[in-house]
Design an enzyme around this catalytic site. Structure first.
Site, PDB file in Angstrom:
ATOM      1  N   ASN A 256       0.812  -1.212   0.000  1.00  0.00           N
ATOM      2  CA  ASN A 256       0.000   0.000   0.000  1.00  0.00           C
ATOM      3  C   ASN A 256       0.841   1.255   0.000  1.00  0.00           C
ATOM      4  O   ASN A 256       0.434   2.295  -0.530  1.00  0.00           O
ATOM      5  CB  ASN A 256      -0.922  -0.007   1.215  1.00  0.00           C
ATOM      6  CG  ASN A 256      -1.977  -1.094   1.147  1.00  0.00           C
ATOM      7  OD1 ASN A 256      -2.101  -1.804   0.144  1.00  0.00           O
ATOM      8  ND2 ASN A 256      -2.731  -1.241   2.215  1.00  0.00           N
ATOM      9  N   ASN A 356      -0.038  -1.625  -6.997  1.00  0.00           N
ATOM     10  CA  ASN A 356      -0.317  -2.583  -5.928  1.00  0.00           C
ATOM     11  C   ASN A 356      -1.794  -2.544  -5.555  1.00  0.00           C
ATOM     12  O   ASN A 356      -2.338  -1.477  -5.244  1.00  0.00           O
ATOM     13  CB  ASN A 356       0.511  -2.244  -4.685  1.00  0.00           C
ATOM     14  CG  ASN A 356       0.141  -3.112  -3.493  1.00  0.00           C
ATOM     15  OD1 ASN A 356       0.557  -4.263  -3.407  1.00  0.00           O
ATOM     16  ND2 ASN A 356      -0.660  -2.585  -2.568  1.00  0.00           N
ATOM     17  N   GLU A 357      -2.456  -3.677  -5.604  1.00  0.00           N
ATOM     18  CA  GLU A 357      -3.836  -3.848  -5.106  1.00  0.00           C
ATOM     19  C   GLU A 357      -4.776  -2.705  -5.513  1.00  0.00           C
ATOM     20  O   GLU A 357      -5.586  -2.237  -4.720  1.00  0.00           O
ATOM     21  CB  GLU A 357      -3.832  -4.005  -3.585  1.00  0.00           C
ATOM     22  CG  GLU A 357      -3.177  -5.282  -3.117  1.00  0.00           C
ATOM     23  CD  GLU A 357      -3.248  -5.491  -1.605  1.00  0.00           C
ATOM     24  OE1 GLU A 357      -3.805  -4.633  -0.893  1.00  0.00           O
ATOM     25  OE2 GLU A 357      -2.738  -6.524  -1.133  1.00  0.00           O
ATOM     26  N   GLU A 467       2.397 -11.520  -2.590  1.00  0.00           N
ATOM     27  CA  GLU A 467       2.174 -11.411  -1.150  1.00  0.00           C
ATOM     28  C   GLU A 467       1.438 -12.672  -0.721  1.00  0.00           C
ATOM     29  O   GLU A 467       0.363 -12.977  -1.251  1.00  0.00           O
ATOM     30  CB  GLU A 467       1.356 -10.174  -0.768  1.00  0.00           C
ATOM     31  CG  GLU A 467       2.071  -8.848  -0.995  1.00  0.00           C
ATOM     32  CD  GLU A 467       1.274  -7.652  -0.483  1.00  0.00           C
ATOM     33  OE1 GLU A 467       0.515  -7.814   0.510  1.00  0.00           O
ATOM     34  OE2 GLU A 467       1.410  -6.570  -1.072  1.00  0.00           O
TER      35      GLU A 467
END
Length: 649
Positions: A256, A356-357, A467
């Protein structure tokens, strides 16, 4: 209960079954795709005490004075999640939320000056009483080791009458329990002064003092203190454990964190890099660790870099400039800047995560999928103009997000990421088996995409599970610094087995995260230790084979995986026993014969909550012993991971 570590079969090697015994069939003629070395990847993020307070050697908190110095006692957020405390050793998670610097003398003697601050928004100015009484700053809670050397630097300016400045390292309450470096001259412009000390006592509450008995005032621009044995700024003890893990690739800087990170903040003189609020997590981002520091760490531990670019709040131009800075020739605009910062040669980083995400509304810069696919493609196009050969790894999430990314962006990715985390389960068998089930579910979903999506025709876009880990329990090592237990080690081994069984679809996996933050390594101020999960990762990286072979039989609840070496001269069989009982096992080997003596490595501990802690004897460890290739049926000890290896003929 008999906990004797038995042999297992090698005449057909050995392996797994229920209490009454069972046969495991290993067929050397049925092999899968080679296991990618990148399955043993790692991930470090600017979060909690993963980097600062974990791998990075800096001992001082808030060395650039992000927080104003008020003279009030430092404030710490202290809490412990409402999870069980297994053995009474737990410590509350502490997070600094105000300045750790205390004032020596009148509290009103220190003011924070914003005009021409040395770094960041403000710099402390110390006004001296001028009557021979001391004035200055100090910081406590430093971990010191008797006989250890410490080095650092301090940046000072001020009136000439404020000199001399005495900088002291203090390890006790006696008059001689300190060592002092004296700085005889000050000027109006800031200057750096080296520091070197040798502690003559050990303590977890050491102190650094910055004191003057002169007249006028002085400014403290910034201060640094590290153990003298640091490696390019990294902790020697932690780096030694990273080398034991021997991971081939490290993902950085997030997570994050990256979606709010400006990579240029991490360039240039570390003392001039601005301290920031961590954009995604709690605490301060000191910017002492940037691209150069990370890439130097990778070189030190012989790992490849895997850099994530900011596709959240970051723009397309910033991503293109970043890859040019890292990989561009010295005659490019960003390459020239890199050369000015001390590294003329391109770093040649191959792996780049494109965000990311971004599917999550918790992500800074989150946007709808139909918009994000366009941004992803534009970012990759811009980066390819700079470096046509780089390998982009796209943000994935099993379901509509991954499917649409593969439909729309298949020409703009080499791999697609997935993330998986697991909570605790009441019994060890369920705790362990949930990992394999989810890894297999994701693999099967991607096999389905390959069958349905025309965009994937002729392509081999595999998964980067960048991850994966358990995530539960008390935060004992800083923010998200959960402890891991023997049951988690068994689960990590089963997770590796499932990656091996799906080696056709998994190319990379990055254990999240390496240090403290849900980490395979835990640290205190002065010591570091491999977690139970870290021992598993180390064992498989060192000992497991490279080409998986077929394993069949009803040996539940055991989990078994097998592989041969690349030259097919050796066989390794790994057995996870998640039960409290000895399991009798027999191996039936087809397609080859075993020869000579082999070795086995067994990881276990007294119970499922067994764990390791820095500075304490290991409760969980690996024991190596010989095993005969002609041995018949043997036992597998409870709550264990065992690897057996023998030569083939």
């Amino acid at each position: 209960m008999n906990r004797k570590i038995g042999l297992l079969v090698f005449a057909g090697l050995w392996v797994a079954a229920q209490a009454q015994g069972a046969t495991v069939n290993v067929d050397l003629g049925q092999g899968g795709a080679p296991i990618s070395k990148y399955i043993y990847g790692q991930f470090i993020e600017h979060l909690g005490r993963c980097i600062y307070g974990g791998i990075w050697a800096e001992m001082l908190e808030d060395r650039k004075f992000y927080y104003p110095v008020t003279g009030e006692a430092p404030a710490w957020t202290m809490f412990k999640p409402g999870m069980r405390s297994w053995d009474g050793e737990g410590h509350p998670y502490e997070l600094l939320t105000s300045s750790p610097w205390m004032i020596l003398g009148d509290k009103k003697s220190v003011s924070m000056v914003t005009e021409d601050s040395y770094v960041g928004e403000h710099t402390p100015r110390i006004n001296l009483p001028g009557n021979g009484r001391p004035g200055g700053l100090f910081q406590e809670r430093l971990g010191l080791v008797d006989g250890k050397e410490y080095v650092g630097r301090i940046v000072l300016a001020g009136a000439s009458g404020a000199a001399p400045i005495e900088v002291s390292l203090v390890w006790g309450g006696g008059a001689t329990d300190r060592q002092t470096v004296t700085i005889d001259r000050l000027g109006r412009t800031y200057a750096k002064f080296p520091l070197r000390f040798t502690a003559r006592g050990g303590t977890d509450n050491g102190r650094l003092e910055i004191v003057s008995r002169g007249k006028g005032h002085f400014f403290v621009g910034t201060v640094s203190l590290m153990p003298a044995d640091n490696l390019l700024g990294w902790r020697a003890d932690t780096v030694a454990l990273l080398k034991q893990l021997n991971s081939p690739v490290y993902r950085w800087p997030g997570g994050n964190f990256v979606s709010g990170y400006d990579w240029k903040d991490g360039l240039g003189d570390p003392d001039r890099r601005p301290p920031r609020k961590n954009p995604a997590w709690k605490g301060i981002e000191h910017n002492d660790v940037g691209l150069h520091e990370f890439l130097e760490l990778c070189r030190e531990i012989n790992a490849e870099a895997f850099i994530a670019v900011n596709t959240g709040q970051g723009g397309i131009e910033a991503a293109a400039e970043e890859i040019e800075y890292v990989n561009g020739d010295a005659d490019t605009p960003m390459g020239r800047l890199r050369a000015r910062n001390g590294h003329p040669e391109p770093y040649g980083v191959k792996w780049w995560a494109i965000g990311n995400e971004m599917y999550g509304d918790w992500q800074l810069g989150h946007m709808p999928l139909e918009e994000y696919v366009k941004k992803h493609n534009r970012v990759v196009d811009a980066m390819r103009k700079v470096d046509p050969d780089f390998e982009p790894i796209a943000v994935g999430s099993m379901g509509p997000w991954s499917e649409q990314m593969l439909k729309t962006c298949a020409n703009h990715m080499s791999l697609i990421s997935e993330h998986l985390y697991w909570q605790d389960r009441d019994d060890v068998v369920s705790h362990v088996s949930q990992i394999a089930a989810r890894i297999r579910e994701v693999a099967d979903a991607h096999r389905g995409y390959r069958k349905r999506l025309s965009s994937l025709a002729g392509k081999d876009i595999r998964i980067a599970m960048d991850e994966w880990n358990y995530w539960y329990g008390p935060n004992e090592y800083g923010e998200l610094g959960v402890r891991y237990f023997l049951q988690d080690a068994l689960g990590a081994a089963v997770g590796l087995h499932e990656f091996f069984r799906n080696s056709d679809i998994y190319f990379m996996a990055n254990y999240a995260q390496t240090v403290n933050v849900i980490g395979a390594i835990k640290t205190t101020k002065t010591q570091a230790e491999l977690e139970t999960t870290g021992l598993v990762l180390k064992l498989y990286r060192q000992r497991f084979g490279e080409v998986p072979v077929r394993v069949t039989g009803d040996f539940r609840p055991l989990d078994v995986a097998a592989a041969v070496s690349a030259d097919r001269t050796a066989l390794t069989v790994a057995v996870v026993n998640p039960t409290d009982d000895v399991q009798s096992v027999t191996l039936k080997l087809t397609g080859g014969r075993l020869t000579g003596r082999g070795q086995k490595w067994t990881l276990t501990g007294p119970n499922k909550w067994s764990h390791n802690a820095p500075g304490k004897p290991r409760q969980v460890d690996i024991v190596q012993s010989p095993v005969a290739a002609t041995a018949a049926r043997q036992d597998v000890v409870p709550l264990s991971v065992t690897l057996y290896s023998c030569f083939l003929r």
